[in-house]
Motif scaffolding. Structure first.
Motif, mmCIF file in Angstrom:
data_model
loop_
_atom_site.group_PDB
_atom_site.id
_atom_site.type_symbol
_atom_site.label_atom_id
_atom_site.label_comp_id
_atom_site.label_asym_id
_atom_site.label_seq_id
_atom_site.Cartn_x
_atom_site.Cartn_y
_atom_site.Cartn_z
ATOM 1 N N VAL A 23 -6.096 0.166 10.867
ATOM 2 C CA VAL A 23 -6.819 0.324 9.601
ATOM 3 C C VAL A 23 -5.819 0.510 8.454
ATOM 4 C CG1 VAL A 23 -8.390 1.821 8.309
ATOM 5 C CG2 VAL A 23 -8.913 1.203 10.675
ATOM 6 N N TYR A 24 -4.831 1.376 8.658
ATOM 7 C CA TYR A 24 -3.810 1.563 7.615
ATOM 8 C C TYR A 24 -3.066 0.265 7.327
ATOM 9 C CZ TYR A 24 -3.838 6.439 6.213
ATOM 10 O OH TYR A 24 -4.164 7.633 5.635
ATOM 11 N N ASP A 25 -2.810 -0.534 8.360
ATOM 12 C CA ASP A 25 -2.103 -1.795 8.135
ATOM 13 C C ASP A 25 -2.916 -2.746 7.265
ATOM 14 O OD1 ASP A 25 0.129 -0.959 9.495
ATOM 15 O OD2 ASP A 25 -0.425 -1.922 11.381
ATOM 16 N N ILE A 26 -4.225 -2.712 7.387
ATOM 17 C CA ILE A 26 -5.079 -3.514 6.500
ATOM 18 C C ILE A 26 -4.939 -3.012 5.062
ATOM 19 C CG2 ILE A 26 -7.474 -4.060 5.902
ATOM 20 C CD1 ILE A 26 -8.025 -3.971 8.998
ATOM 21 N N PHE A 27 -4.985 -1.679 4.897
ATOM 22 C CA PHE A 27 -4.819 -1.102 3.568
ATOM 23 C C PHE A 27 -3.435 -1.392 2.995
ATOM 24 C CE2 PHE A 27 -8.225 2.073 4.759
ATOM 25 C CZ PHE A 27 -9.152 1.595 3.855
ATOM 26 N N ARG A 28 -2.415 -1.420 3.851
ATOM 27 C CA ARG A 28 -1.046 -1.691 3.382
ATOM 28 C C ARG A 28 -0.993 -3.028 2.657
ATOM 29 N NH1 ARG A 28 3.179 1.288 6.421
ATOM 30 N NH2 ARG A 28 4.654 -0.359 6.026
ATOM 31 N N ASP A 29 -1.636 -4.036 3.222
ATOM 32 C CA ASP A 29 -1.622 -5.356 2.596
ATOM 33 C C ASP A 29 -2.259 -5.310 1.200
ATOM 34 O OD1 ASP A 29 -0.401 -6.445 4.826
ATOM 35 O OD2 ASP A 29 -2.272 -7.180 5.699
ATOM 36 N N VAL A 30 -3.363 -4.599 1.090
ATOM 37 C CA VAL A 30 -4.059 -4.499 -0.194
ATOM 38 C C VAL A 30 -3.240 -3.661 -1.181
ATOM 39 C CG1 VAL A 30 -6.127 -3.582 -1.331
ATOM 40 C CG2 VAL A 30 -6.328 -4.775 0.858
ATOM 41 N N MET A 31 -2.731 -2.525 -0.728
ATOM 42 C CA MET A 31 -2.042 -1.582 -1.597
ATOM 43 C C MET A 31 -0.627 -2.022 -1.971
ATOM 44 S SD MET A 31 -4.309 0.655 -2.249
ATOM 45 C CE MET A 31 -3.358 1.932 -3.014
#
Length: 150
Positions: A88-96
């Motif tokens: 989940v954090y890795d998905i957010f990393r791409d966005v952030m």
């Protein structure tokens, strides 16, 4: 991508040390090269959520074990492989990755998020990391002549 500044980590440490009345001396250096310390220097070595952010975490682990005295204690934490938390954090990393960490930090602070949560959130989103299986870490610990206790 801009990563959280080292000063944030050191400031957080200073605040926590003051909060718990602990006297701490900090040394800024490469955690994978502790050559300024002799073998078997420390009774206690702690690495909590740090080595897996380095370029060579296993080299760093070996260095930490090298400076640990026989019968000393090492307390460590590595990001484990598997599960959904980091996915989940890795998905957010791409966005952030499009945003500056200082901008994100300021927004979270204005929203009233406590400092420790902001630090953890930024660390999870922006700091590079490598995941490990427990067996890989245990192998290095045992090969160094140390034993493992849960």
């Amino acid at each position: 991508m801009i990563f959280p500044k080292l000063e944030y980590s050191l400031d957080f440490l200073a605040n926590q040390a003051q909060r718990y009345s602990v006297d701490v001396k900090t040394i800024e250096q490469d955690i994978t090269n502790l050559s300024n310390f002799k073998d078997n220097t420390f009774d206690f070595v702690a690495s909590y959520g740090v080595l897996h952010h380095s370029a060579d975490p296993l080299k760093g682990l070996k260095e930490h074990l090298r400076v640990l005295k026989p019968n000393g204690v090492m307390w460590m934490y590595f990001y484990g492989a598997g599960g959904v938390y980091w996915d989940v954090y890795d998905i957010f990393r791409d966005v952030m990755s499009k945003y500056d960490t200082e901008e994100v930090r300021s927004i979270l602070f204005m929203l009233g998020i406590r400092e420790g949560l902001i630090y953890t959130f930024l660390d999870n989103l922006f700091a590079p990391r490598i995941y490990f299986k427990r067996e890989a870490i245990e192998k290095i610990v045992i090969e160094s002549g140390c034993s493992i206790q849960d």
